[in-house]
Write a protein that holds these residues in place. Structure first.
Motif, PDB file in Angstrom:
ATOM      1  N   ARG A  10       4.871   7.972   0.572  1.00 41.33           N
ATOM      2  CA  ARG A  10       4.376   8.653  -0.652  1.00 41.33           C
ATOM      3  C   ARG A  10       3.232   7.910  -1.344  1.00 41.33           C
ATOM      4  O   ARG A  10       2.840   8.227  -2.448  1.00 41.33           O
ATOM      5  N   GLY A  11       2.940   6.827  -0.710  1.00 42.10           N
ATOM      6  CA  GLY A  11       1.543   6.055  -1.302  1.00 42.10           C
ATOM      7  C   GLY A  11       2.188   4.775  -1.468  1.00 42.10           C
ATOM      8  O   GLY A  11       3.212   4.147  -1.649  1.00 42.10           O
ATOM      9  N   GLY A  12       0.771   3.947  -1.986  1.00 38.68           N
ATOM     10  CA  GLY A  12       1.180   2.697  -2.029  1.00 38.68           C
ATOM     11  C   GLY A  12      -0.160   1.720  -1.836  1.00 38.68           C
ATOM     12  O   GLY A  12      -1.246   2.341  -1.689  1.00 38.68           O
ATOM     13  N   LEU A  13      -0.118   0.551  -2.094  1.00 32.56           N
ATOM     14  CA  LEU A  13      -1.265  -0.417  -1.571  1.00 32.56           C
ATOM     15  C   LEU A  13      -0.728  -1.401  -0.701  1.00 32.56           C
ATOM     16  O   LEU A  13       0.041  -2.206  -0.984  1.00 32.56           O
ATOM     17  N   ILE A  14      -1.560  -1.450   0.506  1.00 34.01           N
ATOM     18  CA  ILE A  14      -1.422  -2.444   1.765  1.00 34.01           C
ATOM     19  C   ILE A  14      -2.775  -2.971   1.708  1.00 34.01           C
ATOM     20  O   ILE A  14      -3.706  -2.495   1.892  1.00 34.01           O
TER      21      ILE A  14
ATOM     22  N   PRO B 145      -0.847   6.621  -7.877  1.00 31.25           N
ATOM     23  CA  PRO B 145       0.615   6.615  -7.358  1.00 31.25           C
ATOM     24  C   PRO B 145       0.780   7.440  -5.981  1.00 31.25           C
ATOM     25  O   PRO B 145       1.542   7.250  -5.179  1.00 31.25           O
ATOM     26  N   ASP B 146       0.150   8.593  -5.996  1.00 32.69           N
ATOM     27  CA  ASP B 146       0.212   9.514  -4.913  1.00 32.69           C
ATOM     28  C   ASP B 146      -0.553   9.158  -3.581  1.00 32.69           C
ATOM     29  O   ASP B 146      -0.718  10.063  -2.804  1.00 32.69           O
ATOM     30  N   ALA B 147      -1.140   8.321  -3.570  1.00 33.33           N
ATOM     31  CA  ALA B 147      -2.257   8.062  -2.462  1.00 33.33           C
ATOM     32  C   ALA B 147      -2.016   6.430  -1.831  1.00 33.33           C
ATOM     33  O   ALA B 147      -1.365   5.756  -2.568  1.00 33.33           O
ATOM     34  N   LEU B 148      -2.173   6.597  -0.541  1.00 35.16           N
ATOM     35  CA  LEU B 148      -1.855   5.146   0.194  1.00 35.16           C
ATOM     36  C   LEU B 148      -3.401   4.470   0.494  1.00 35.16           C
ATOM     37  O   LEU B 148      -4.368   5.128   0.881  1.00 35.16           O
ATOM     38  N   CYS B 149      -3.352   3.335  -0.310  1.00 35.68           N
ATOM     39  CA  CYS B 149      -4.607   2.714   0.028  1.00 35.68           C
ATOM     40  C   CYS B 149      -4.563   1.508   0.945  1.00 35.68           C
ATOM     41  O   CYS B 149      -3.664   0.592   0.704  1.00 35.68           O
TER      42      CYS B 149
ATOM     43  N   ASP C 176       1.654  -3.747  -3.011  1.00 39.36           N
ATOM     44  CA  ASP C 176       2.835  -3.527  -2.433  1.00 39.36           C
ATOM     45  C   ASP C 176       3.320  -4.196  -1.306  1.00 39.36           C
ATOM     46  O   ASP C 176       4.588  -4.391  -0.965  1.00 39.36           O
ATOM     47  N   LEU C 177       2.286  -4.520  -0.330  1.00 42.45           N
ATOM     48  CA  LEU C 177       2.744  -5.122   0.812  1.00 42.45           C
ATOM     49  C   LEU C 177       1.350  -5.787   1.218  1.00 42.45           C
ATOM     50  O   LEU C 177       0.392  -5.219   1.218  1.00 42.45           O
ATOM     51  N   GLN C 178       1.569  -6.925   1.635  1.00 41.79           N
ATOM     52  CA  GLN C 178       0.383  -7.922   2.189  1.00 41.79           C
ATOM     53  C   GLN C 178       0.716  -7.979   4.087  1.00 41.79           C
ATOM     54  O   GLN C 178       1.697  -8.490   4.273  1.00 41.79           O
ATOM     55  N   VAL C 179      -0.549  -7.876   4.324  1.00 43.57           N
ATOM     56  CA  VAL C 179      -0.285  -8.074   5.922  1.00 43.57           C
ATOM     57  C   VAL C 179      -1.601  -9.196   6.348  1.00 43.57           C
ATOM     58  O   VAL C 179      -2.650  -8.658   6.265  1.00 43.57           O
ATOM     59  N   PHE C 180      -0.957 -10.168   6.819  1.00 44.15           N
ATOM     60  CA  PHE C 180      -1.835 -11.120   7.335  1.00 44.15           C
ATOM     61  C   PHE C 180      -1.790 -11.198   8.700  1.00 44.15           C
ATOM     62  O   PHE C 180      -0.768 -11.270   9.604  1.00 44.15           O
ATOM     63  N   ILE C 181      -3.058 -11.206   9.608  1.00 43.75           N
ATOM     64  CA  ILE C 181      -3.127 -11.145  11.068  1.00 43.75           C
ATOM     65  C   ILE C 181      -3.764 -12.402  11.496  1.00 43.75           C
ATOM     66  O   ILE C 181      -5.030 -12.510  11.082  1.00 43.75           O
ATOM     67  N   HIS C 182      -3.208 -13.264  12.298  1.00 41.45           N
ATOM     68  CA  HIS C 182      -3.922 -14.313  12.777  1.00 41.45           C
ATOM     69  C   HIS C 182      -4.149 -14.471  14.141  1.00 41.45           C
ATOM     70  O   HIS C 182      -2.856 -13.891  15.030  1.00 41.45           O
ATOM     71  N   HIS C 183      -5.074 -14.951  14.846  1.00 39.19           N
ATOM     72  CA  HIS C 183      -5.079 -15.036  16.326  1.00 39.19           C
ATOM     73  C   HIS C 183      -4.279 -16.173  16.748  1.00 39.19           C
ATOM     74  O   HIS C 183      -3.983 -17.125  16.099  1.00 39.19           O
TER      75      HIS C 183
ATOM     76  N   GLU D   3       2.063 -11.869   9.636  1.00 37.96           N
ATOM     77  CA  GLU D   3       3.052 -12.138   8.510  1.00 37.96           C
ATOM     78  C   GLU D   3       2.983 -11.102   7.581  1.00 37.96           C
ATOM     79  O   GLU D   3       1.625 -10.632   7.180  1.00 37.96           O
ATOM     80  N   ILE D   4       4.030 -10.403   7.181  1.00 34.77           N
ATOM     81  CA  ILE D   4       4.137  -9.311   6.470  1.00 34.77           C
ATOM     82  C   ILE D   4       4.849  -9.912   5.166  1.00 34.77           C
ATOM     83  O   ILE D   4       5.996 -10.342   5.203  1.00 34.77           O
ATOM     84  N   LYS D   5       4.140  -9.758   3.820  1.00 32.86           N
ATOM     85  CA  LYS D   5       5.003  -9.821   2.683  1.00 32.86           C
ATOM     86  C   LYS D   5       5.096  -8.823   1.749  1.00 32.86           C
ATOM     87  O   LYS D   5       4.203  -8.096   1.637  1.00 32.86           O
TER      88      LYS D   5
END
Length: 160
Positions: A49-53, A123-127, A143-150, A158-160
């Motif tokens: 339903r949406g959020g910020l990643i 609130p009704d959009a996913l960014c 709402d969620l942080q994604v860290f991608i490392h080589h 890493e997902i927080k």
């Protein structure tokens, strides 16, 4: 500890201790594009339903591949490209508006105000925001942080 790979992550001394003490963080090893697409689909299920990643990682780490997997899981069957030059790529899906931002070329966080960033952060959009550090303090807490490392030919996520 979760793993999307053919082999489990190996304990890394102090890093392993940190992982044990911080259960809100997930660590994954991604060995190929299919696994990154699968991770995107898994994340899509968390945000129907949406959020910020926010997506952090060097050039070529797999941020846009992850977004492609997420969008496909939400029902988008068209092309997914990195909005490096346009800053934002909108996707109107049946039940959700998704906005994919790439802030790599942003020279001043104030540019986000000029482009109407607050209109996207509904609130009704996913960014989905690549290179969020370029935004300074212009973005709300993710709402969620994604860290991608080589990690050689693989990726450590890493997902927080």
């Amino acid at each position: 500890m979760h793993v999307i790979a053919d082999r489990p992550l190996q304990p890394l001394g102090l890093r392993y201790l940190y992982e044990m003490l911080n259960p809100m963080t997930e660590y994954l090893q991604i060995d190929n594009e299919a696994a990154m697409l699968a991770l995107g689909a898994t994340l899509a299920a968390r945000f129907p339903r949406g959020g910020l990643i926010t997506l952090h990682g060097d050039l070529g780490a797999g941020k846009t591949t992850l977004v492609r997997g997420l969008l496909r899981a939400l029902g988008h069957d068209g092309i997914v490209k990195s909005p490096t030059y346009t800053l934002v790529e909108p996707y109107s899906l049946a039940d959700l508006s998704v906005y994919h931002f790439d802030l790599y070329r942003l020279t001043d966080p104030e540019e986000l105000e000029y482009m109407g960033i607050r209109d996207y952060l509904r609130p009704d959009a996913l960014c989905l925001v690549e290179w969020p550090e370029q935004a300074g303090n212009s973005l709300p807490k993710a709402d969620l942080q994604v860290f991608i490392h080589h990690a050689g030919d693989s990726r450590r996520v890493e997902i927080k």
